[in-house]
Write an enzyme that holds these catalytic residues in place. Structure first.
Site, PDB file in Angstrom:
ATOM      1  N   ASP A  35      36.123  49.492  37.424  1.00 21.07           N
ATOM      2  CA  ASP A  35      35.747  49.253  38.528  1.00 21.07           C
ATOM      3  C   ASP A  35      34.915  48.676  39.197  1.00 21.07           C
ATOM      4  OD1 ASP A  35      38.449  50.139  40.454  1.00 21.07           O
ATOM      5  OD2 ASP A  35      36.417  49.821  41.550  1.00 21.07           O
ATOM      6  N   ASP A  57      32.132  44.089  37.390  1.00 17.22           N
ATOM      7  CA  ASP A  57      32.745  43.192  38.836  1.00 17.22           C
ATOM      8  C   ASP A  57      33.601  42.511  37.583  1.00 17.22           C
ATOM      9  OD1 ASP A  57      34.138  41.130  39.708  1.00 17.22           O
ATOM     10  OD2 ASP A  57      32.164  41.512  41.340  1.00 17.22           O
ATOM     11  N   VAL A  58      35.280  42.635  37.268  1.00 16.63           N
ATOM     12  CA  VAL A  58      35.844  41.760  36.473  1.00 16.63           C
ATOM     13  C   VAL A  58      35.078  39.778  36.464  1.00 16.63           C
ATOM     14  CG1 VAL A  58      37.174  43.041  35.701  1.00 16.63           C
ATOM     15  CG2 VAL A  58      38.182  41.438  37.489  1.00 16.63           C
ATOM     16  N   ASN A  84      44.474  44.407  35.840  1.00 16.24           N
ATOM     17  CA  ASN A  84      45.106  45.024  36.926  1.00 16.24           C
ATOM     18  C   ASN A  84      44.675  44.813  38.529  1.00 16.24           C
ATOM     19  OD1 ASN A  84      46.722  47.346  38.740  1.00 16.24           O
ATOM     20  ND2 ASN A  84      44.115  47.928  38.765  1.00 16.24           N
ATOM     21  N   TYR A 150      46.195  34.060  47.463  1.00 16.39           N
ATOM     22  CA  TYR A 150      46.654  35.134  46.466  1.00 16.39           C
ATOM     23  C   TYR A 150      47.638  34.476  45.941  1.00 16.39           C
ATOM     24  CZ  TYR A 150      48.213  39.888  45.347  1.00 16.39           C
ATOM     25  OH  TYR A 150      49.114  41.049  45.132  1.00 16.39           O
ATOM     26  N   LYS A 154      48.443  34.237  41.506  1.00 18.47           N
ATOM     27  CA  LYS A 154      49.573  35.000  41.082  1.00 18.47           C
ATOM     28  C   LYS A 154      50.797  34.394  40.130  1.00 18.47           C
ATOM     29  CE  LYS A 154      48.125  39.192  42.371  1.00 18.47           C
ATOM     30  NZ  LYS A 154      47.723  39.863  41.391  1.00 18.47           N
ATOM     31  N   VAL A 183      52.825  48.404  47.839  1.00 19.19           N
ATOM     32  CA  VAL A 183      52.941  49.343  47.191  1.00 19.19           C
ATOM     33  C   VAL A 183      52.225  50.436  48.366  1.00 19.19           C
ATOM     34  CG1 VAL A 183      50.988  51.079  45.352  1.00 19.19           C
ATOM     35  CG2 VAL A 183      52.188  48.908  45.264  1.00 19.19           C
TER      36      VAL A 183
HETATM   37  P1  NAD Z   1      43.312  48.812  45.547  1.00 18.48           P
HETATM   38  O1  NAD Z   1      42.902  47.575  46.394  1.00 18.48           O
HETATM   39  O2  NAD Z   1      43.398  49.485  45.535  1.00 18.48           O
HETATM   40  O3  NAD Z   1      41.767  47.944  44.461  1.00 18.48           O
HETATM   41  C1  NAD Z   1      42.336  48.597  43.292  1.00 18.48           C
HETATM   42  C2  NAD Z   1      40.704  48.928  42.465  1.00 18.48           C
HETATM   43  O4  NAD Z   1      40.485  47.159  42.058  1.00 18.48           O
HETATM   44  C3  NAD Z   1      39.884  50.009  43.283  1.00 18.48           C
HETATM   45  O5  NAD Z   1      39.353  50.565  42.065  1.00 18.48           O
HETATM   46  C4  NAD Z   1      38.727  47.738  43.214  1.00 18.48           C
HETATM   47  O6  NAD Z   1      37.017  48.744  43.364  1.00 18.48           O
HETATM   48  C5  NAD Z   1      39.102  47.117  41.882  1.00 18.48           C
HETATM   49  N1  NAD Z   1      38.522  46.139  42.152  1.00 18.48           N
HETATM   50  C6  NAD Z   1      38.586  45.442  43.079  1.00 18.48           C
HETATM   51  N2  NAD Z   1      37.722  44.231  42.633  1.00 18.48           N
HETATM   52  C7  NAD Z   1      37.110  44.402  41.578  1.00 18.48           C
HETATM   53  C8  NAD Z   1      36.718  43.008  40.549  1.00 18.48           C
HETATM   54  N3  NAD Z   1      35.884  42.403  41.127  1.00 18.48           N
HETATM   55  N4  NAD Z   1      36.448  43.873  39.264  1.00 18.48           N
HETATM   56  C9  NAD Z   1      37.589  44.849  39.011  1.00 18.48           C
HETATM   57  N5  NAD Z   1      37.342  45.709  40.021  1.00 18.48           N
HETATM   58  C10 NAD Z   1      37.538  45.540  41.417  1.00 18.48           C
HETATM   59  O7  NAD Z   1      44.224  46.998  44.782  1.00 18.48           O
HETATM   60  P2  NAD Z   1      45.323  47.742  44.602  1.00 18.48           P
HETATM   61  O8  NAD Z   1      47.226  48.023  45.592  1.00 18.48           O
HETATM   62  O9  NAD Z   1      45.149  49.161  43.359  1.00 18.48           O
HETATM   63  O10 NAD Z   1      45.875  46.570  43.737  1.00 18.48           O
HETATM   64  C11 NAD Z   1      45.804  45.682  41.877  1.00 18.48           C
HETATM   65  C12 NAD Z   1      46.913  44.628  41.542  1.00 18.48           C
HETATM   66  O11 NAD Z   1      47.705  44.682  41.961  1.00 18.48           O
HETATM   67  C13 NAD Z   1      45.777  43.955  41.700  1.00 18.48           C
HETATM   68  O12 NAD Z   1      45.883  42.672  40.994  1.00 18.48           O
HETATM   69  C14 NAD Z   1      46.959  43.414  43.326  1.00 18.48           C
HETATM   70  O13 NAD Z   1      46.760  42.146  43.237  1.00 18.48           O
HETATM   71  C15 NAD Z   1      48.147  44.037  42.545  1.00 18.48           C
HETATM   72  N6  NAD Z   1      48.956  44.320  43.854  1.00 18.48           N
HETATM   73  C16 NAD Z   1      49.128  44.956  44.656  1.00 18.48           C
HETATM   74  C17 NAD Z   1      50.227  44.811  46.097  1.00 18.48           C
HETATM   75  C18 NAD Z   1      49.927  46.052  46.556  1.00 18.48           C
HETATM   76  O14 NAD Z   1      50.910  45.847  47.631  1.00 18.48           O
HETATM   77  N7  NAD Z   1      49.109  47.176  46.863  1.00 18.48           N
HETATM   78  C19 NAD Z   1      51.019  44.599  45.742  1.00 18.48           C
HETATM   79  C20 NAD Z   1      51.617  43.220  45.272  1.00 18.48           C
HETATM   80  C21 NAD Z   1      50.657  42.989  43.196  1.00 18.48           C
END
Ligand code: NAD
Length: 259
Positions: A35, A57-58, A84, A150, A154, A183
């Site tokens: 993360d 950082d990915v 993810n 975004y 995707k 979510v």
């Molecule tokens: P979130 O913002 O809660 O982030 C989850 C974690 O990812 C955080 O701890 C953050 O620090 C980490 N992160 C952010 N940038 C990063 C990087 N460059 N390298 C490594 N870690 C990093 O997000 P989430 O809602 O858990 O989303 C996770 C995935 O699900 C993402 O790909 C997002 O696009 C996708 N998604 C989320 C939703 C939603 O409604 N939350 C809906 C559709 C898709």
């Protein structure tokens, strides 16, 4: 070294990734999360001492290389990569998006997936098979006004997933995408706030609009995504590859224009 299967989950210290990490760990897997947020990594490590974690950082190729070197040294194998990590990017009309915001979204949401997959694949091949899960979005299946960077990333991930499924299938490596709907949690709250501000509406109105976009009239929980991820990675998903699975209450549309 243990022979229990190993999963690497990016963006795994919070949100959806954390729910996936919890699920794999509960099922007896060895789990490493990375993360970008050091505080989230510290919290994760304190709460999940049986798992390992790193600040990565990915979007940074040398940090990703260090992550996979570390996983190889620590566990000696890899069975599942959950690709993810992703950011929401800006909420704005395309002509108002700063190039730096576009580039940052592509760097994390698209380039990061490639940097991780290119290092994971040789390890999955060495293990004789495994799987890659791509966290996409319902925005990978529809246009989504005000979210151009975004949405573009995707959609690109679906092409990435389909191509990897073809390249890796002969090596018994399955590749699938999960497309979450909205979510429940702080991230979608932030997107709703941004959208409400753009349109001069109340956040509650925007939330209702988003809920109304799904047949089940509901957001989903991170645990719903974790259930799907574990199913796809487990032997129960043994014949599933190249699929984009909506876990979203059935998104009918992301067209959210009010006029
Ligand atoms: P979130 O913002 O809660 O982030 C989850 C974690 O990812 C955080 O701890 C953050 O620090 C980490 N992160 C952010 N940038 C990063 C990087 N460059 N390298 C490594 N870690 C990093 O997000 P989430 O809602 O858990 O989303 C996770 C995935 O699900 C993402 O790909 C997002 O696009 C996708 N998604 C989320 C939703 C939603 O409604 N939350 C809906 C559709 C898709």
């Amino acid at each position: 070294m243990s022979t229990r299967p190993v999963a690497v989950i990016t963006g795994g210290a919070a949100g959806i990734g954390r729910a996936i990490a919890d699920r794999f760990a509960a099922e007896g897997w060895q789990v490493h999360v990375c993360d970008a947020d050091p505080e989230a990594v510290r919290r994760f490590q304190a709460e999940m001492p049986s798992c390992s974690a790193s600040v990565t950082d990915v979007s940074n190729v040398s940090q990703v290389d260090a992550l996979f070197d570390d996983v190889a040294a620590r566990y000696g194998r890899l069975d599942v990569l959950v690709n993810n990590a992703g950011i929401a990017g800006p909420t704005a009309l395309v002509e108002d998006i700063a190039p730096a915001d576009w580039e940052r979204t592509v760097a994390v949401d698209l380039n990061g997936q490639f940097y991780c997959a290119r290092r994971a694949v040789p390890m999955l091949k060495a293990a004789g098979g495994g799987s890659i899960l791509v966290t996409a979005s319902s925005a990978a299946l529809f246009g989504c006004p005000l979210r151009a960077p975004y949405t573009a990333c995707k959609w690109a991930l679906i092409g990435f997933m389909k191509t990897l499924a073809m390249e890796l299938g002969p090596h018994r490596i399955r590749v699938n995408a999960i497309c979450p709907g909205s979510v429940r949690g702080p991230r979608i709250d932030g997107v709703i706030e941004g959208d409400a501000k753009q349109r001069g509406l109340a956040a509650a109105e925007i939330r209702r609009l988003y809920e109304r976009q799904t047949s089940l009239r509901s957001f989903v929980d991170a645990e719903d995504i974790a259930n799907a991820a574990f199913f796809l990675a487990s032997p129960q998903g043994a014949m599933i590859s190249g699929q984009a699975l909506g876990v979203d209450g059935h998104t009918e549309s992301l067209s959210n224009w009010l006029d």
